[in-house]
Motif scaffolding. Structure first.
Motif, PDB file in Angstrom:
ATOM      1  N   SER A 183       0.849  -1.183   0.000  1.00 40.98           N
ATOM      2  CA  SER A 183       0.000   0.000   0.000  1.00 40.98           C
ATOM      3  C   SER A 183       0.884   1.231   0.000  1.00 40.98           C
ATOM      4  N   LEU A 190       0.143   3.877   1.142  1.00 42.63           N
ATOM      5  CA  LEU A 190      -0.136   4.618   2.375  1.00 42.63           C
ATOM      6  C   LEU A 190       0.900   4.300   3.439  1.00 42.63           C
ATOM      7  N   TRP A 201      -1.722   5.892   8.954  1.00 44.11           N
ATOM      8  CA  TRP A 201      -2.955   5.214   9.316  1.00 44.11           C
ATOM      9  C   TRP A 201      -4.124   5.789   8.542  1.00 44.11           C
ATOM     10  N   LEU A 250      -7.129   3.396   7.861  1.00 41.56           N
ATOM     11  CA  LEU A 250      -8.235   2.440   7.793  1.00 41.56           C
ATOM     12  C   LEU A 250      -9.387   2.936   8.643  1.00 41.56           C
ATOM     13  N   TYR A 251     -10.462   3.285   7.998  1.00 45.16           N
ATOM     14  CA  TYR A 251     -11.609   3.859   8.689  1.00 45.16           C
ATOM     15  C   TYR A 251     -12.335   2.787   9.506  1.00 45.16           C
ATOM     16  N   ARG A 281     -15.731   1.711  11.408  1.00 37.79           N
ATOM     17  CA  ARG A 281     -17.159   2.022  11.423  1.00 37.79           C
ATOM     18  C   ARG A 281     -17.764   1.656  12.782  1.00 37.79           C
ATOM     19  N   LEU A 329     -18.754  -7.766   9.783  1.00 38.80           N
ATOM     20  CA  LEU A 329     -17.351  -7.339   9.837  1.00 38.80           C
ATOM     21  C   LEU A 329     -17.052  -6.172   8.906  1.00 38.80           C
ATOM     22  N   PHE A 330     -17.565  -6.232   7.689  1.00 39.95           N
ATOM     23  CA  PHE A 330     -17.245  -5.188   6.725  1.00 39.95           C
ATOM     24  C   PHE A 330     -18.463  -4.466   6.165  1.00 39.95           C
ATOM     25  N   VAL A 375     -15.955  -1.984   4.785  1.00 36.41           N
ATOM     26  CA  VAL A 375     -15.686  -0.953   5.785  1.00 36.41           C
ATOM     27  C   VAL A 375     -15.609  -1.658   7.139  1.00 36.41           C
ATOM     28  N   LEU A 376     -14.448  -1.601   7.780  1.00 36.79           N
ATOM     29  CA  LEU A 376     -14.197  -2.401   8.982  1.00 36.79           C
ATOM     30  C   LEU A 376     -14.996  -1.944  10.196  1.00 36.79           C
ATOM     31  N   VAL A 430     -12.960  -5.483  15.820  1.00 33.85           N
ATOM     32  CA  VAL A 430     -11.547  -5.354  16.150  1.00 33.85           C
ATOM     33  C   VAL A 430     -11.362  -5.433  17.669  1.00 33.85           C
ATOM     34  N   LYS A 453       0.239  -3.564  13.954  1.00 35.86           N
ATOM     35  CA  LYS A 453      -0.086  -3.405  12.543  1.00 35.86           C
ATOM     36  C   LYS A 453      -0.430  -4.784  12.011  1.00 35.86           C
ATOM     37  N   LEU A 506      -2.642  -6.992   8.734  1.00 35.70           N
ATOM     38  CA  LEU A 506      -3.023  -6.798   7.338  1.00 35.70           C
ATOM     39  C   LEU A 506      -4.174  -7.715   6.944  1.00 35.70           C
ATOM     40  N   PHE A 507      -4.912  -7.312   5.923  1.00 38.28           N
ATOM     41  CA  PHE A 507      -5.992  -8.143   5.394  1.00 38.28           C
ATOM     42  C   PHE A 507      -5.610  -8.713   4.042  1.00 38.28           C
ATOM     43  N   ARG A 540      -1.182 -13.059   6.220  1.00 40.30           N
ATOM     44  CA  ARG A 540       0.220 -12.688   6.407  1.00 40.30           C
ATOM     45  C   ARG A 540       0.500 -12.247   7.835  1.00 40.30           C
ATOM     46  N   PRO A 594      -2.810  -9.536  -1.058  1.00 41.34           N
ATOM     47  CA  PRO A 594      -3.249  -8.497  -0.131  1.00 41.34           C
ATOM     48  C   PRO A 594      -4.604  -7.951  -0.562  1.00 41.34           C
ATOM     49  N   PRO A 650      -6.416  -0.652   3.865  1.00 38.58           N
ATOM     50  CA  PRO A 650      -5.074  -0.334   4.343  1.00 38.58           C
ATOM     51  C   PRO A 650      -4.782  -1.139   5.609  1.00 38.58           C
ATOM     52  N   PRO A 651      -3.536  -1.132   6.094  1.00 38.17           N
ATOM     53  CA  PRO A 651      -3.226  -1.887   7.310  1.00 38.17           C
ATOM     54  C   PRO A 651      -4.060  -1.413   8.495  1.00 38.17           C
ATOM     55  N   LEU A 652      -4.329  -2.346   9.403  1.00 34.88           N
ATOM     56  CA  LEU A 652      -5.065  -2.017  10.622  1.00 34.88           C
ATOM     57  C   LEU A 652      -4.044  -1.640  11.691  1.00 34.88           C
ATOM     58  N   ILE A 653      -4.118  -0.418  12.180  1.00 33.06           N
ATOM     59  CA  ILE A 653      -3.154   0.059  13.174  1.00 33.06           C
ATOM     60  C   ILE A 653      -3.837   0.168  14.533  1.00 33.06           C
TER      61      ILE A 653
END
Lengths: 109, 463
Positions: free
Chosen positions: A51, A53, A57, A59-60, A62, B22-23, B51-52, B57, B74, B76-77, B97, B280, B285-288
């Protein structure tokens, strides 16, 4: 370096694509050659990027609210066959017939 | 004949307890009209994006912390591709991963030789916990040679908990899963009811001789209860041993457990080794995740998940609850296990103890022997008990004050089970079960008996 018939058959089976003719296979081989250029770069100790990005950070997250659904009728409009609001599918996966059993360009190679 | 060492690993899918998926924002609910809880994204219509869900989480972080995992700040999906009618997108979004949690452990207890008094603690390593989507449901209609697909479940959040092959038999696997179930229910991250598909377990089984490399493993699926889990694993271990001792080989295959026949059978639709073409997930994007140290200053509160904040608010886990029960009430460890094993039983016990003078060590006997066995006999849950903790406490008080005998108490209890609304005192009076305390009255009764049986008395006096 040619892509073997076994690999081509495997790909057709996995992705349900049809390489169709010599031109299709050639296009695949050119794509692989193009991507192989990546190997010219020394990536020792470099994390793969998936990515742009990176660590920014973005990732939105919800809120856990129910905001969708309840559109059975609309969804089923797309179904060729339905049974009482269920989608209808064949009894199991219908696998792509084996190479010997179908008429395909790959047979000749 | 050289001994066989069975090796058992587990892959457990726990449905996350959340309002929405989930999304996507469609509802999570068991048993709803088919395809009524499905959004355009769940049906994989073009142009939709994942949309997570924040709650999912948090559930995964809680579970990871409870299982002593390292939480990956961090993760990843990825997409896992395969074709099946109940997977409309042709891929499942998972974390192959870098999953959200890794390297944890779960401690569980076993009774040696079925004796509850001899319990041994074992540990199984948790390889990882990953967030992933559930698939829809397929209903096979063999008569019309078709499959009916309901996507209500498609997209529901799952936590996949992978347990390393540290277990050796069905009993260990069952105990580990039971403890995991209790932990999930305590956390509230999953209701983990196997019968409703909220907890699904696949077992990986192999056998080998000590000192030799691990044998070929099979995967056993379609296990619907913890009891069947133990049966399925033990059957598969036996099957493999017999096969190998007869000179056969074990195939690396997926087998289904047939609960009616009590055996495992090869699964149909097995198309050889699957190639999932992991890639991927480009739309996520990665989950932080953050902790107290790394918390960013200027960020919207709602967009930040703080691992330490979650850690501070974890409830007491079952192992801690058991320890507290033993310390507070002086009951035996095995008692604490039984109390926590039945939904609501520990609360019932504590409620009785609060309302009676009888020592907890004595109360526990009434709870575990009388109350629990009655409930089991009639397949009732603690919540459905016709005898409330108040009623039982009243009864035990009568016994403790020596107003009735222990035999009479059991009689009263039997009457209370009928649930006719009578109090213990009313039943005692009705059935005249009061212990006579009056010395004179007792003497009169004894004298009357002696007078009425003069011959027997003479025989006794003569020896």
């Amino acid at each position: 370096q040619k892509v073997s018939v076994e690999v081509l058959e495997h790909l057709e089976h996995l992705a349900l694509v049809d390489f169709r003719d010599a031109e299709g296979v050639e296009r695949l081989q050119k794509a692989i050659q193009f991507a192989d250029q990546l190997h010219e770069v020394n990536t020792d100790g470099v994390e793969p990027m998936d990515s742009v990005l990176e660590d920014r950070w973005c990732l939105y997250l919800r809120e856990d609210d129910v905001t969708e659904g309840n559109c059975t009728k609309e969804l089923l409009e797309n179904a060729r066959e339905k049974v009482e609001e269920y989608f209808v599918a064949p009894p199991g996966n219908i696998p792509l017939p084996k190479l010997e059993e179908r008429e395909t360009f790959l047979q000749g190679s | 004949l050289a001994p066989w060492v069975p090796v058992v690993g587990l892959e457990i899918h726990a449905q996350i307890s959340s309002n929405s998926k989930l999304f996507s924002g469609s509802q999570v609910q068991f048993a709803a009209p088919p395809n009524s809880l499905v959004s355009f994204f769940d049906a994989s219509l073009p142009g939709t994006l994942p949309v997570l869900n924040r709650r999912c989480v948090e559930a995964a972080v809680m579970t990871g912390l409870a299982l002593n995992c390292s939480i990956n700040k961090k993760s990843l999906f990825d997409r896992k591709h395969y074709f099946y009618a109940d997977l409309p997108a042709g891929y499942q979004i998972t974390q192959q991963r870098v999953p959200i949690a890794v390297n944890g452990s779960l401690s569980y207890s076993l009774c040696i030789d079925n004796k509850m008094s001899q319990m041994v603690t074992k540990t199984v390593r948790i390889k990882q916990i990953q967030l992933e989507q559930d698939s829809g449901k397929s209903l096979h209609d063999d008569t019309r040679s078709q499959t009916l697909v309901d996507l209500n479940r498609a997209g529901v959040g799952l936590m996949e908990v992978v347990m390393e092959p540290d277990m050796c038999c069905g009993e260990e696997a069952a105990a580990a899963v039971r403890e995991l179930q209790l932990i999930l229910q305590t956390l509230g991250s999953s209701q983990a009811v196997m019968a409703e598909g909220q907890l699904r377990v696949d077992a990986n089984v192999s056998v080998h001789h000590p000192g030799e490399p691990y044998g070929v493993r099979t995967e056993v699926k379609n296990i619907n209860s913890i009891r069947f889990l133990a049966k399925a694993i033990d059957y598969e271990i036996q099957r493999q041993i017999e096969e190998l001792e007869n000179g056969g080989t074990i195939l690396n295959e997926t087998r289904a457990f047939d609960s009616k026949l009590g055996c495992t059978v090869p699964m149909r639709d097995k198309e050889g080794k699957q190639d999932y073409r992991f890639m991927p997930e480009p739309n996520l994007p990665p989950l932080i995740l953050y902790d107290a140290k790394s918390l960013p200053a200027n960020m919207n509160h709602q967009q930040v998940i703080n691992i330490d904040w979650i850690h501070e608010r974890l409830p007491d886990l079952p192992s801690v609850k058991r320890k507290k029960l033993v310390e507070q009430y002086g009951i035996l460890p095995e008692h604490s296990f039984t109390l926590l094993n039945e939904d609501g039983l520990a609360e019932f016990f504590e409620s009785v103890v609060k309302r009676t003078q009888m020592k907890p060590k004595k109360v526990i006997g009434w709870i575990l022997k009388d109350l629990l066995s009655y409930l089991k006999q009639h397949s009732l849950t603690v919540k459905e008990s016709p005898v409330s903790s108040f009623l039982l406490a009243d009864l035990l008080n009568l016994l403790e004050k020596k107003e009735i005998s222990s035999t009479a108490a059991k009689q009263v209890l039997a009457e209370l089970w009928k649930g006719e609304g009578k109090t213990p005192l009313e039943i005692v009076k009705e059935q005249k079960l009061e212990l006579l305390q009056d010395q004179k009255e007792l003497e009169q009764i004894c004298q009357a008996v002696i007078d009425g049986h003069k011959n027997e008395v003479i025989m006794m006096v003569l020896g």
